[in-house]
Design a protein around this motif. Sequence first.
Motif, PDB file in Angstrom:
ATOM      1  N   THR A 299      -9.306 110.390  10.512  1.00  0.00           N
ATOM      2  CA  THR A 299      -8.977 111.234   9.173  1.00  0.00           C
ATOM      3  C   THR A 299      -9.137 111.004   7.541  1.00  0.00           C
ATOM      4  O   THR A 299      -9.627 109.744   7.663  1.00  0.00           O
ATOM      5  N   LEU A 300      -9.321 111.983   6.905  1.00  0.00           N
ATOM      6  CA  LEU A 300      -9.469 112.390   5.529  1.00  0.00           C
ATOM      7  C   LEU A 300      -8.484 112.736   4.943  1.00  0.00           C
ATOM      8  O   LEU A 300      -7.938 113.088   5.158  1.00  0.00           O
ATOM      9  N   SER A 301      -8.558 111.695   3.877  1.00  0.00           N
ATOM     10  CA  SER A 301      -7.905 112.165   2.477  1.00  0.00           C
ATOM     11  C   SER A 301      -8.252 111.975   1.163  1.00  0.00           C
ATOM     12  O   SER A 301      -9.174 111.165   1.518  1.00  0.00           O
ATOM     13  N   ASP A 302      -7.745 113.098   0.236  1.00  0.00           N
ATOM     14  CA  ASP A 302      -8.505 113.167  -0.940  1.00  0.00           C
ATOM     15  C   ASP A 302      -7.145 112.655  -2.157  1.00  0.00           C
ATOM     16  O   ASP A 302      -6.303 112.471  -1.664  1.00  0.00           O
ATOM     17  N   ASP A 303      -7.806 112.729  -3.314  1.00  0.00           N
ATOM     18  CA  ASP A 303      -6.999 112.273  -4.340  1.00  0.00           C
ATOM     19  C   ASP A 303      -5.762 113.288  -4.555  1.00  0.00           C
ATOM     20  O   ASP A 303      -4.257 112.896  -5.279  1.00  0.00           O
ATOM     21  N   ALA A 304      -5.313 113.939  -4.185  1.00  0.00           N
ATOM     22  CA  ALA A 304      -4.391 115.476  -3.913  1.00  0.00           C
ATOM     23  C   ALA A 304      -3.399 115.308  -2.974  1.00  0.00           C
ATOM     24  O   ALA A 304      -2.396 115.453  -2.877  1.00  0.00           O
ATOM     25  N   GLY A 305      -3.963 114.281  -2.100  1.00  0.00           N
ATOM     26  CA  GLY A 305      -2.737 114.075  -0.925  1.00  0.00           C
ATOM     27  C   GLY A 305      -3.427 115.104   0.430  1.00  0.00           C
ATOM     28  O   GLY A 305      -2.512 115.131   1.610  1.00  0.00           O
ATOM     29  N   ASN A 306      -3.874 115.502   0.614  1.00  0.00           N
ATOM     30  CA  ASN A 306      -4.706 116.224   1.759  1.00  0.00           C
ATOM     31  C   ASN A 306      -5.169 115.446   2.544  1.00  0.00           C
ATOM     32  O   ASN A 306      -5.285 114.269   2.486  1.00  0.00           O
TER      33      ASN A 306
ATOM     34  N   ASP B 213       3.580 114.093  -7.289  1.00  0.00           N
ATOM     35  CA  ASP B 213       3.653 114.275  -8.761  1.00  0.00           C
ATOM     36  C   ASP B 213       2.262 114.036  -9.755  1.00  0.00           C
ATOM     37  O   ASP B 213       2.314 113.429 -10.970  1.00  0.00           O
ATOM     38  N   ASP B 214       1.615 114.831  -9.025  1.00  0.00           N
ATOM     39  CA  ASP B 214       0.384 114.904  -9.579  1.00  0.00           C
ATOM     40  C   ASP B 214      -0.390 115.700 -10.590  1.00  0.00           C
ATOM     41  O   ASP B 214      -1.025 116.541 -10.572  1.00  0.00           O
ATOM     42  N   GLY B 215       0.283 117.016 -10.013  1.00  0.00           N
ATOM     43  CA  GLY B 215       0.362 118.345 -10.400  1.00  0.00           C
ATOM     44  C   GLY B 215      -0.198 119.131  -9.862  1.00  0.00           C
ATOM     45  O   GLY B 215      -0.642 120.079 -10.383  1.00  0.00           O
ATOM     46  N   VAL B 216      -0.548 118.299  -8.787  1.00  0.00           N
ATOM     47  CA  VAL B 216      -1.122 119.584  -7.890  1.00  0.00           C
ATOM     48  C   VAL B 216      -0.892 119.824  -6.216  1.00  0.00           C
ATOM     49  O   VAL B 216      -0.931 118.554  -5.976  1.00  0.00           O
ATOM     50  N   TYR B 217      -0.540 121.202  -5.518  1.00  0.00           N
ATOM     51  CA  TYR B 217       0.078 121.224  -4.634  1.00  0.00           C
ATOM     52  C   TYR B 217      -1.365 120.801  -3.056  1.00  0.00           C
ATOM     53  O   TYR B 217      -2.317 121.538  -3.937  1.00  0.00           O
ATOM     54  N   ASN B 218      -1.026 119.821  -2.280  1.00  0.00           N
ATOM     55  CA  ASN B 218      -1.806 119.592  -1.239  1.00  0.00           C
ATOM     56  C   ASN B 218      -1.432 120.657  -0.054  1.00  0.00           C
ATOM     57  O   ASN B 218       0.101 120.882   0.325  1.00  0.00           O
ATOM     58  N   ALA B 219      -2.346 120.609   0.593  1.00  0.00           N
ATOM     59  CA  ALA B 219      -1.817 121.403   1.953  1.00  0.00           C
ATOM     60  C   ALA B 219      -0.719 120.753   2.921  1.00  0.00           C
ATOM     61  O   ALA B 219       0.165 121.790   3.112  1.00  0.00           O
ATOM     62  N   ALA B 220      -0.422 119.451   2.570  1.00  0.00           N
ATOM     63  CA  ALA B 220       1.013 118.647   3.046  1.00  0.00           C
ATOM     64  C   ALA B 220       2.410 119.890   2.463  1.00  0.00           C
ATOM     65  O   ALA B 220       3.163 119.907   2.980  1.00  0.00           O
ATOM     66  N   GLU B 221       2.205 119.236   1.142  1.00  0.00           N
ATOM     67  CA  GLU B 221       3.068 120.180   0.497  1.00  0.00           C
ATOM     68  C   GLU B 221       3.171 121.813   0.476  1.00  0.00           C
ATOM     69  O   GLU B 221       4.373 122.164   0.357  1.00  0.00           O
ATOM     70  N   LEU B 222       2.040 122.366   0.624  1.00  0.00           N
ATOM     71  CA  LEU B 222       2.275 124.112   0.536  1.00  0.00           C
ATOM     72  C   LEU B 222       2.977 124.383   2.184  1.00  0.00           C
ATOM     73  O   LEU B 222       3.828 125.353   2.178  1.00  0.00           O
ATOM     74  N   GLY B 223       2.181 123.136   3.102  1.00  0.00           N
ATOM     75  CA  GLY B 223       3.614 124.352   4.448  1.00  0.00           C
ATOM     76  C   GLY B 223       1.921 125.119   4.805  1.00  0.00           C
ATOM     77  O   GLY B 223       1.485 125.393   4.651  1.00  0.00           O
ATOM     78  N   THR B 224       2.285 125.570   5.958  1.00  0.00           N
ATOM     79  CA  THR B 224       1.472 125.865   6.954  1.00  0.00           C
ATOM     80  C   THR B 224       1.377 127.511   6.910  1.00  0.00           C
ATOM     81  O   THR B 224       0.258 128.263   6.254  1.00  0.00           O
ATOM     82  N   ASP B 225       1.897 128.206   5.478  1.00  0.00           N
ATOM     83  CA  ASP B 225       2.245 129.434   5.172  1.00  0.00           C
ATOM     84  C   ASP B 225       1.624 129.348   3.648  1.00  0.00           C
ATOM     85  O   ASP B 225       1.262 130.861   3.420  1.00  0.00           O
ATOM     86  N   GLY B 226       0.803 128.134   2.778  1.00  0.00           N
ATOM     87  CA  GLY B 226       0.420 128.175   2.203  1.00  0.00           C
ATOM     88  C   GLY B 226       1.404 128.068   0.651  1.00  0.00           C
ATOM     89  O   GLY B 226       1.004 128.553  -0.243  1.00  0.00           O
ATOM     90  N   THR B 227       3.200 128.341   0.559  1.00  0.00           N
ATOM     91  CA  THR B 227       3.279 128.954  -0.841  1.00  0.00           C
ATOM     92  C   THR B 227       4.458 127.851  -1.024  1.00  0.00           C
ATOM     93  O   THR B 227       4.396 126.791  -0.134  1.00  0.00           O
ATOM     94  N   VAL B 228       4.699 128.697  -1.808  1.00  0.00           N
ATOM     95  CA  VAL B 228       5.806 128.163  -3.212  1.00  0.00           C
ATOM     96  C   VAL B 228       6.980 128.521  -3.183  1.00  0.00           C
ATOM     97  O   VAL B 228       6.822 129.651  -3.729  1.00  0.00           O
ATOM     98  N   THR B 229       8.286 128.201  -3.060  1.00  0.00           N
ATOM     99  CA  THR B 229       9.106 129.143  -3.001  1.00  0.00           C
ATOM    100  C   THR B 229       9.260 129.005  -4.544  1.00  0.00           C
ATOM    101  O   THR B 229       9.923 127.796  -5.150  1.00  0.00           O
ATOM    102  N   ALA B 230       9.938 129.588  -5.602  1.00  0.00           N
ATOM    103  CA  ALA B 230       9.712 130.550  -7.075  1.00  0.00           C
ATOM    104  C   ALA B 230      11.810 130.646  -6.417  1.00  0.00           C
ATOM    105  O   ALA B 230      11.923 131.522  -5.893  1.00  0.00           O
ATOM    106  N   THR B 231      12.289 130.796  -7.154  1.00  0.00           N
ATOM    107  CA  THR B 231      14.223 131.187  -7.438  1.00  0.00           C
ATOM    108  C   THR B 231      14.389 131.602  -8.668  1.00  0.00           C
ATOM    109  O   THR B 231      14.748 130.388  -9.633  1.00  0.00           O
ATOM    110  N   ILE B 232      14.758 132.638  -8.867  1.00  0.00           N
ATOM    111  CA  ILE B 232      14.942 133.174  -9.931  1.00  0.00           C
ATOM    112  C   ILE B 232      16.163 133.193 -10.028  1.00  0.00           C
ATOM    113  O   ILE B 232      17.870 133.564  -9.433  1.00  0.00           O
TER     114      ILE B 232
END
Length: 542
Positions: free
Chosen positions: A403-410, A234-253
């Motif tokens: 490992t290294l991690s940042d504020d975005a959760g990466n 809930d930080d308003g930014v996608y990190n790599a783990a949240e986006l997954g391997t393809d780097g995308t997010v699903t938009a549903t219409i």
Amino acid sequence: ALTITTTDTAGNAAFVEQTITVDTGIVTPTADINAGSDSAINNDDITSDNTPTIDGTGEIGASVVITNAANVVVGTGTVDADGNYSITTSTLVDGTQALTITTTDTAGNAAFVEQTITVDTGIVTPTADINAGSDSAINNDDITSDNTPTIDGTGEIGASVVITNAANVVVGTGTVDADGNYSITTSTLVDGTQALTITTTDTAGNAAFVEQTITVDTAVVTPSVTIADIDANDDGVYNAAELGTDGTVTATIAVTGSKAGDTLTYNVDGATPVTVVLTADDIANGIAIEVLPEAKVTATLSDDAGNTSAPVSATAFAADVDIATPSVTIADIDANDDGVYNAAELGTDGTVTATIAVTGSKAGDTLTYNVDGATPVTVVLTADDIANGIAIEVLPEAKVTATLSDDAGNTSAPVSATAFAADVDIATPSVTIADIDANDDGVYNAAELGTDGTVTATIAVTGSKAGDTLTYNVDGATPVTVVLTADDIANGIAIEVLPEAKVTATLSDDAGNTSAPVSATAFAAGCGYCDAKRYDRRYRCQ
């Protein structure tokens, strides 16, 4: 009053009286087509009635005869006591009828008036269709999103046009133009099926109609666009783990409330629009698309009537997927490059330095490391840490994982390095001088030393292993090295030394370990031995 007198030749006379009426005049008649017959427009003398009634005035009692241009009697009657007549003609043919209305009184006086009328009992059957501009979306389907549609058609030139709905309410009027066309925009129609009747009426009052059914549909569902909630922290930014391997997010219409056959049109970041003709499955489940961070998805719905919803949109969060990968380096203390640490290389504390480099990270990032899977240690990085790395002391064979991690959760991929194994065990030799001091006086005499004047020093290497190296010297002279054999280990190495000789020995192995030096010194030789032998500095006389 007339007196008629007759006189004969004899002079006789007789008379009779006769009263007569002399009438040499007659009232001039009038004539007009009856208002009931003068259909459509009164007083235009055009009628759709081919047996019209002609009204007029004349001399009371006079007979009335109506003849056409061919002098054929088409109607007769009598002027009534009020001086009026009303005569319905026989059937007249369509066209201009030049009628003569003749009144004849009882005296035989006659007068006439002419009345020209137009008999028109036919009308062109109209046509009707919704105007192409109003027949929105799909032409000729008679479905419109315009609730004041325009109806076009043809009809008799000059005819009035009235459009009514199923409730017989007038929703539009107009006139057929000189080209035989009309175009009428209706008043506001409610949504739904509209059964319209288009009636044309000509100047003679003839009417004809055509029916035109249209569907008015001014409503359309508005879609909605939802971006999948993958922002786990809930930080308003996608990190790599949240986006997954393809780097995308699903938009549903979502297109709830639409109907199969409606059209969804969407675009991503203003790119070429994509159109989808909706199915029942689309309506039930929505249309899912994969989009990149910060992508803006805009969608509209349209239907067969041509209605298009207001555009709706949603924008994916931005992404912060860049995270440095640390590196773990074990200090290169393996001086002899044999892949094993010896005691000298490890030093007194028996450890080796592991340095975790965090180049490319930023202050505030978190380094997490563990040694051999133990409890992780976290370090919130400072500029100094980034510049110099984090150094820790570890034992041989220790595995350091970081490992290294940042504020975005990466979180970076884990990296690790393992220290070499250690071989720090080395036996310590022992040097023993043979116990030939028979009288235990701490001095060798001639008899004890024997003819060669030496004593045996034995270097024991118990605990060593074949291949280890024994290095010894006598009185600091050039060292002698012996690569040990099993026999050496079992029996030791025996050397002959002079009295007072100091034998010093060390053991070393392939790992580079070297034992502490050990030594032993032979006793001195007594004076008796000196009297018997030449003097040597090694023997002391008392």
